[in-house]
Motif scaffolding. Sequence first.
Motif, PDB file in Angstrom:
ATOM      1  N   PHE A  65     -42.032  70.263 -36.355  1.00 17.39           N
ATOM      2  CA  PHE A  65     -41.953  68.982 -35.685  1.00 17.39           C
ATOM      3  C   PHE A  65     -43.312  68.571 -35.143  1.00 17.39           C
ATOM      4  N   TRP A  66     -44.022  69.552 -34.564  1.00 18.36           N
ATOM      5  CA  TRP A  66     -45.354  69.252 -34.015  1.00 18.36           C
ATOM      6  C   TRP A  66     -46.306  68.854 -35.133  1.00 18.36           C
ATOM      7  N   LEU A  67     -46.237  69.584 -36.261  1.00 17.82           N
ATOM      8  CA  LEU A  67     -47.167  69.324 -37.362  1.00 17.82           C
ATOM      9  C   LEU A  67     -47.003  67.912 -37.917  1.00 17.82           C
ATOM     10  N   LEU A  68     -45.796  67.363 -37.862  1.00 17.04           N
ATOM     11  CA  LEU A  68     -45.558  66.027 -38.394  1.00 17.04           C
ATOM     12  C   LEU A  68     -45.846  64.918 -37.373  1.00 17.04           C
ATOM     13  N   GLY A  69     -46.150  65.323 -36.153  1.00 15.70           N
ATOM     14  CA  GLY A  69     -46.570  64.350 -35.165  1.00 15.70           C
ATOM     15  C   GLY A  69     -45.441  63.753 -34.360  1.00 15.70           C
ATOM     16  N   SER A  70     -45.685  63.598 -33.052  1.00 15.62           N
ATOM     17  CA  SER A  70     -44.697  62.977 -32.181  1.00 15.62           C
ATOM     18  C   SER A  70     -45.376  62.539 -30.894  1.00 15.62           C
ATOM     19  N   PHE A  71     -44.867  61.434 -30.323  1.00 16.42           N
ATOM     20  CA  PHE A  71     -45.348  61.015 -29.012  1.00 16.42           C
ATOM     21  C   PHE A  71     -44.333  61.388 -27.936  1.00 16.42           C
ATOM     22  N   GLY A  72     -43.370  62.229 -28.318  1.00 16.90           N
ATOM     23  CA  GLY A  72     -42.269  62.562 -27.421  1.00 16.90           C
ATOM     24  C   GLY A  72     -42.704  63.267 -26.138  1.00 16.90           C
ATOM     25  N   ARG A  73     -43.872  63.910 -26.143  1.00 16.89           N
ATOM     26  CA  ARG A  73     -44.289  64.639 -24.951  1.00 16.89           C
ATOM     27  C   ARG A  73     -45.136  63.784 -24.006  1.00 16.89           C
ATOM     28  N   ALA A  74     -45.244  62.490 -24.315  1.00 18.05           N
ATOM     29  CA  ALA A  74     -46.148  61.634 -23.530  1.00 18.05           C
ATOM     30  C   ALA A  74     -45.760  61.565 -22.070  1.00 18.05           C
ATOM     31  N   SER A  75     -46.746  61.629 -21.206  1.00 22.49           N
ATOM     32  CA  SER A  75     -46.547  61.367 -19.786  1.00 22.49           C
ATOM     33  C   SER A  75     -47.868  60.845 -19.262  1.00 22.49           C
ATOM     34  N   TRP A  76     -47.834  60.287 -18.049  1.00 17.25           N
ATOM     35  CA  TRP A  76     -49.071  59.691 -17.514  1.00 17.25           C
ATOM     36  C   TRP A  76     -50.199  60.706 -17.494  1.00 17.25           C
ATOM     37  N   SER A  77     -49.865  61.971 -17.182  1.00 22.46           N
ATOM     38  CA  SER A  77     -50.941  62.961 -17.037  1.00 22.46           C
ATOM     39  C   SER A  77     -51.543  63.351 -18.396  1.00 22.46           C
ATOM     40  N   HIS A  78     -50.889  62.939 -19.498  1.00 24.96           N
ATOM     41  CA  HIS A  78     -51.433  63.239 -20.820  1.00 24.96           C
ATOM     42  C   HIS A  78     -52.402  62.176 -21.325  1.00 24.96           C
ATOM     43  N   LEU A  79     -52.539  61.079 -20.583  1.00 24.53           N
ATOM     44  CA  LEU A  79     -53.253  59.933 -21.150  1.00 24.53           C
ATOM     45  C   LEU A  79     -54.754  59.939 -20.917  1.00 24.53           C
ATOM     46  N   TRP A  80     -55.190  60.568 -19.817  1.00 24.69           N
ATOM     47  CA  TRP A  80     -56.613  60.409 -19.482  1.00 24.69           C
ATOM     48  C   TRP A  80     -57.520  61.032 -20.525  1.00 24.69           C
ATOM     49  N   LEU A  81     -57.084  62.156 -21.133  1.00 21.51           N
ATOM     50  CA  LEU A  81     -57.974  62.839 -22.071  1.00 21.51           C
ATOM     51  C   LEU A  81     -58.214  62.023 -23.349  1.00 21.51           C
ATOM     52  N   PRO A  82     -57.141  61.597 -24.064  1.00 20.13           N
ATOM     53  CA  PRO A  82     -57.406  60.741 -25.231  1.00 20.13           C
ATOM     54  C   PRO A  82     -58.056  59.422 -24.824  1.00 20.13           C
ATOM     55  N   GLY A  83     -57.703  58.912 -23.630  1.00 21.45           N
ATOM     56  CA  GLY A  83     -58.319  57.666 -23.166  1.00 21.45           C
ATOM     57  C   GLY A  83     -59.819  57.824 -22.986  1.00 21.45           C
ATOM     58  N   ALA A  84     -60.228  58.926 -22.355  1.00 24.16           N
ATOM     59  CA  ALA A  84     -61.654  59.156 -22.116  1.00 24.16           C
ATOM     60  C   ALA A  84     -62.386  59.392 -23.433  1.00 24.16           C
ATOM     61  N   ALA A  85     -61.794  60.200 -24.310  1.00 27.04           N
ATOM     62  CA  ALA A  85     -62.454  60.501 -25.598  1.00 27.04           C
ATOM     63  C   ALA A  85     -62.649  59.219 -26.395  1.00 27.04           C
ATOM     64  N   LEU A  86     -61.608  58.377 -26.416  1.00 19.63           N
ATOM     65  CA  LEU A  86     -61.704  57.140 -27.193  1.00 19.63           C
ATOM     66  C   LEU A  86     -62.732  56.179 -26.585  1.00 19.63           C
ATOM     67  N   THR A  87     -62.736  56.077 -25.254  1.00 13.83           N
ATOM     68  CA  THR A  87     -63.675  55.158 -24.601  1.00 13.83           C
ATOM     69  C   THR A  87     -65.116  55.570 -24.879  1.00 13.83           C
ATOM     70  N   ILE A  88     -65.405  56.855 -24.673  1.00 14.22           N
ATOM     71  CA  ILE A  88     -66.775  57.331 -24.917  1.00 14.22           C
ATOM     72  C   ILE A  88     -67.121  57.170 -26.399  1.00 14.22           C
ATOM     73  N   GLY A  89     -66.167  57.520 -27.251  1.00 12.65           N
ATOM     74  CA  GLY A  89     -66.408  57.435 -28.692  1.00 12.65           C
ATOM     75  C   GLY A  89     -66.714  56.015 -29.137  1.00 12.65           C
ATOM     76  N   ILE A  90     -65.887  55.060 -28.719  1.00 11.04           N
ATOM     77  CA  ILE A  90     -66.082  53.688 -29.211  1.00 11.04           C
ATOM     78  C   ILE A  90     -67.373  53.100 -28.644  1.00 11.04           C
ATOM     79  N   CYS A  91     -67.725  53.460 -27.415  1.00 10.22           N
ATOM     80  CA  CYS A  91     -68.984  52.956 -26.841  1.00 10.22           C
ATOM     81  C   CYS A  91     -70.170  53.461 -27.668  1.00 10.22           C
ATOM     82  N   TYR A  92     -70.192  54.768 -27.942  1.00  8.17           N
ATOM     83  CA  TYR A  92     -71.299  55.308 -28.733  1.00  8.17           C
ATOM     84  C   TYR A  92     -71.344  54.643 -30.112  1.00  8.17           C
ATOM     85  N   LEU A  93     -70.180  54.524 -30.752  1.00  4.56           N
ATOM     86  CA  LEU A  93     -70.146  53.999 -32.120  1.00  4.56           C
ATOM     87  C   LEU A  93     -70.569  52.533 -32.171  1.00  4.56           C
TER      88      LEU A  93
END
Lengths: 340, 262
Positions: free
Chosen positions: A184-212
């Motif tokens: 199930f994990w290998l095929l992907g799911s957003f089922g584990r989402a919670s507020w505390s899970h968001l800052w890491l992908p949010g930060a990675a994406l923000t820094i990434g898009i700014c650099y790019l």
Amino acid sequence: MSAPVALMGGSAVLLLAAAAAVTLGSVRLSPGQVWSVVAAHLGGHRAGDVIAEQIVWQIRIPRIILAMLVGGSLTIAGTVVQALVRNALADPFLLGVSSGASVGATAVLLFGVLASFGLWALSISSIIGALVAMLAVFAVARESGQLAPTRLVLCGVALAAMFEALTSFLLFRGNPQATQSVLFWLLGSFGRASWSHLWLPGAALTIGICYLMVQARALNALAVGAETATTLGVDVGRLRRNLFLVTSVVAGVSVAVSGVIGFVGLVVPHIVRLAVGSDHRRTLPVGLVWGAAFMVLGDILARTVVAPQEMPIGVITAFIGAPVFVLLIRRRTYRYGSLG
Amino acid sequence: MTLELRDVSVDLGPRRILSDVSLTVRDRAFVGLLGPNGSGKTTLLKSVTRVNRPAAGSVLLDGRTVHELRAREVARRIAFVGQETVVEFDITVRDMVMLGRLPHQRAYAADNETDRSVVASALATVDCSHLATRTFHTLSGGEKQRVLVARALTQQADHLVLDEPTAHLDIRYQTEILELVAGLGLTVLVALHDLGLAAMYCDEVHLLSSGRLCASGPPGQVITVERVQQVYGADVIVIAHPETGTPQLLPRRAVSNLRAAR
């Protein structure tokens, strides 16, 4: 299509999709209940309806935001990896991060590694797996300090195969019931989402898009050719290293929080190029929005088609992405590498 | 304002491709680089454009080593036109030419009025304004080469380095591209295959053989029957061009087959 039209159209679709996603779900809530929760939080306090509050604010909304972040991340990572290795078939997982993350996730799900981290064990071990894979590919592919595209692809593919073998080995040794959760994990799911899970992908994406975005012009030159880029004043060696690191981290974090969601990072970049051309100053922001919208729409289907069960999101993205892509490729003249 | 190679040697992997080459390209001169396939012409040009780093010796621009200057700074002084580029995705001619503005632009800022007018005038100079919205890969070989010259022009560099710009072009476009380049008033260093064309356009030529410089000077002195025999291993007749007086090469048939040919 002009870039502003693509951006505004994409944003409109994204907002509609998000609005639909927040009202749909296995627990039936009336639109009135849902929007009163959203309105209450916009006004800065909690909603009175405890059940609606819990479902909308603690489950659905973080899940929608996570889908947006991951959709945007995979799309821009795919766009950049395709330019980096100058290959139309490249996707964000080509360079090994997903297979590395899978080893980490499998170790947690099957053998309870890092159990002391509790709910964070899965994310942490996938990130460690992704980073190990990234550094291994980087170390092996480097030739006198340079990352040559062909070598990078070959080393990425080879190491990915090795990490996948390791995952298979763990599955083989593991408990058959637990392997279900790995699948199930290998095929992907957003089922584990919670507020505390968001800052890491949010930060990675923000820094990434700014650099790019700062490097968008240099990226255009690199896509034309490494020698051309050099003679235009781009430090190609350093740019390739940074692109590799940025895309690996952005894609690796996405995998860590949501599993391996295929096809988005391969297909959406091509759809974006079909619409707005190949200038990265346009493809990156448009890709961010379109990737996010695509993923939110996909997640709506994942949650509804076999409700109350959930379909793995990776199944949905491939089912929708592949035919859309084939239709577009057949209708338009489009050229990128071997698709030419 | 000179470009100078001082005892430049370049290794690719374990092999030495270029050995102790010294030459000076005078300001505003049209200088040809000649030599058979594999003699090191492209390698030499790439050491000038910073793609190859010399194993020994240095490439000097106004007395300063190009490999120690900032990449952007060199790109504002030396522009490069390679052999016909294969571009693997759709890019319009205008976007292709706009890339030449890269060394002048700040990291993230929109193209400004200067950028746009420089691109427009470069396209006009190479007579390609009508192609601006076309996709690069749909152009003919001659058009592509002219567009790449336009891109080099937008760099506003005073040195232009070209690697066999006439390769794969038919005779009209061969002279057209060289006339265009000769008319720009820039310092030109160009690798050429065709010795007759080189003799017509170059003020000075340098002849490479197996990675070493074996002759330098005006085309009339460098391109001789003996040198062509010695360096290219080809048996030729050299005659003077009826209009320019520059040396032109005529190939010869093997003596044993000559009678049959007649």
